[in-house]
Scaffold this motif. Structure first.
Motif, mmCIF file in Angstrom:
data_model
loop_
_atom_site.group_PDB
_atom_site.id
_atom_site.type_symbol
_atom_site.label_atom_id
_atom_site.label_comp_id
_atom_site.label_asym_id
_atom_site.label_seq_id
_atom_site.Cartn_x
_atom_site.Cartn_y
_atom_site.Cartn_z
ATOM 1 N N SER A 80 0.824 -1.209 0.000
ATOM 2 C CA SER A 80 0.000 0.000 0.000
ATOM 3 C C SER A 80 0.857 1.257 0.000
ATOM 4 O O SER A 80 0.448 2.286 -0.531
ATOM 5 C CB SER A 80 -0.924 -0.002 1.218
ATOM 6 N N THR A 81 2.030 1.172 0.602
ATOM 7 C CA THR A 81 2.918 2.336 0.617
ATOM 8 C C THR A 81 3.375 2.699 -0.785
ATOM 9 O O THR A 81 3.379 3.872 -1.175
ATOM 10 C CB THR A 81 4.137 2.041 1.501
ATOM 11 N N LEU A 125 -0.892 -0.589 9.027
ATOM 12 C CA LEU A 125 -0.035 -0.163 10.140
ATOM 13 C C LEU A 125 -0.713 -0.358 11.485
ATOM 14 O O LEU A 125 -0.063 -0.691 12.468
ATOM 15 C CB LEU A 125 0.349 1.310 9.963
ATOM 16 N N LEU A 126 -2.026 -0.141 11.538
ATOM 17 C CA LEU A 126 -2.763 -0.272 12.796
ATOM 18 C C LEU A 126 -3.336 -1.663 12.990
ATOM 19 O O LEU A 126 -4.074 -1.900 13.945
ATOM 20 C CB LEU A 126 -3.897 0.750 12.841
ATOM 21 N N GLY A 127 -3.006 -2.604 12.087
ATOM 22 C CA GLY A 127 -3.523 -3.956 12.236
ATOM 23 C C GLY A 127 -3.017 -4.639 13.490
ATOM 24 O O GLY A 127 -3.685 -5.487 14.068
ATOM 25 N N GLU A 160 5.377 3.673 13.826
ATOM 26 C CA GLU A 160 5.528 3.237 12.442
ATOM 27 C C GLU A 160 4.852 4.208 11.476
ATOM 28 O O GLU A 160 5.388 4.529 10.400
ATOM 29 C CB GLU A 160 4.948 1.837 12.282
ATOM 30 N N LEU A 161 3.658 4.679 11.869
ATOM 31 C CA LEU A 161 2.966 5.645 11.011
ATOM 32 C C LEU A 161 3.759 6.943 10.889
ATOM 33 O O LEU A 161 3.884 7.512 9.791
ATOM 34 C CB LEU A 161 1.569 5.920 11.575
ATOM 35 N N ASP A 162 4.303 7.395 12.024
ATOM 36 C CA ASP A 162 5.141 8.602 11.973
ATOM 37 C C ASP A 162 6.365 8.378 11.098
ATOM 38 O O ASP A 162 6.793 9.285 10.361
ATOM 39 C CB ASP A 162 5.580 9.006 13.387
ATOM 40 N N ALA A 163 6.935 7.175 11.164
ATOM 41 C CA ALA A 163 8.115 6.882 10.337
ATOM 42 C C ALA A 163 7.757 6.903 8.858
ATOM 43 O O ALA A 163 8.510 7.428 8.033
ATOM 44 C CB ALA A 163 8.692 5.510 10.733
ATOM 45 N N GLN A 169 7.771 12.599 3.732
ATOM 46 C CA GLN A 169 8.211 13.995 3.760
ATOM 47 C C GLN A 169 9.654 14.124 3.294
ATOM 48 O O GLN A 169 10.009 15.052 2.555
ATOM 49 C CB GLN A 169 8.053 14.552 5.173
ATOM 50 N N ASP A 170 10.513 13.168 3.711
ATOM 51 C CA ASP A 170 11.907 13.202 3.272
ATOM 52 C C ASP A 170 12.017 13.018 1.759
ATOM 53 O O ASP A 170 12.831 13.681 1.096
ATOM 54 C CB ASP A 170 12.712 12.109 3.989
#
Length: 262
Positions: A80-81, A125-127, A160-163, A169-170
């Motif tokens: 998905s990413t 990610l929230l699974g 993980e979501l923040d990463a 963003q990077d």
């Protein structure tokens, strides 16, 4: 200029493809891919026609067909990413395909696809957070440990979501820096080419001035040579006249001095 039959068919098929792209399709759905391939063929044929539409309209058709093609390629990605990243670089159409649309359908499809990919990415990610809700025997026996594990999983999924967001963003910052460097290099190349062209123009102007000066000098020398030629001809003519007069006078004197023999 009125639209041709091929252009009308292209618009109808494009509208149908946009409607199919907006729907939730099965993984085994094959119609959209075949329709997009037919759109590419029709677009190539439309560009070859003599009575083709305006270049802006052709660019808009190409933009929408490329969007649909990129959407299909993004759906074939595994994670998905990767799908979310691929959808970010898609460029939807700018104008509606039919008069019934208020906003371009491809733009609506783009927003829906981005939201869908973001939702899948969050669910993946929230699974790990919703998995512990299926309580096992040990969770029933130790509810406090289960709650602690749930909190730790929530923290881990948040990290993980923040990463992932930081990675996005990077990547965007890196792309922006690359675009800036490309713009700088393009500007430098343009300035260098401008300087070279300016120098060539100066050299050409100097050569033209030298050619004009040489032409003027050659013209002056030609005039002087012509004058000299005329002067030499005049002196020769006068000398010949003097010689003829001298001979004539000499003949008369000779006849006078030496009379005719009897």
């Amino acid at each position: 200029m009125a639209a041709t039959r091929l252009e009308l068919n292209l618009m109808r098929l494009l509208s149908r493809c946009e409607a199919l792209a907006a729907e939730r399709r099965d993984p085994e759905e094959w119609r959209l891919e075949k329709y997009v391939a037919a759109l590419e063929d029709m677009l190539r044929e439309l560009k070859k026609q003599s009575s083709k539409p305006a270049p802006e309209l052709l660019n808009e058709y190409s933009r929408k067909v490329d969007f649909l093609k990129g959407l299909l390629e993004a759906e074939k990605l595994s994670s998905s990413t990767e799908k979310a990243l691929a959808n970010q670089f898609l460029a939807p159409g700018r104008t509606p395909t039919t008069t019934k649309e208020r906003t371009p359908a491809t733009k609506t499809v783009h927003l829906q696809t981005k939201a869908r990919c973001t939702g899948k990415m969050r669910s993946e990610l929230l699974g790990t957070v919703y998995g512990p809700l299926r309580k096992s025997k040990s969770q029933l026996l130790f509810p406090f440990c289960s709650c602690r594990g749930l909190v730790s999983d929530e923290k881990q999924s948040g990290v993980e979501l923040d990463a992932v967001l930081q990675h996005h963003q990077d990547m965007q910052e890196k792309l922006a820096e690359e675009m800036l460097s490309l713009a700088r290099s393009l500007k430098n190349n343009t300035l260098a080419a401008q300087n070279v062209i300016k120098q060539d123009n100066q050299t050409l102007s100097h050569s033209l001035r030298m050619a004009d000066q040489n032409f003027e000098k050659l013209k002056d020398e030609s005039d002087r040579l012509e004058q000299h030629a005329k002067k030499s001809v005049n002196w020769l003519l006068w000398i010949m006249l003097i010689v003829v007069c001298f001979i004539f006078i000499s003949m008369i004197l000779f006849i006078r001095i030496f009379p005719k023999l009897k």
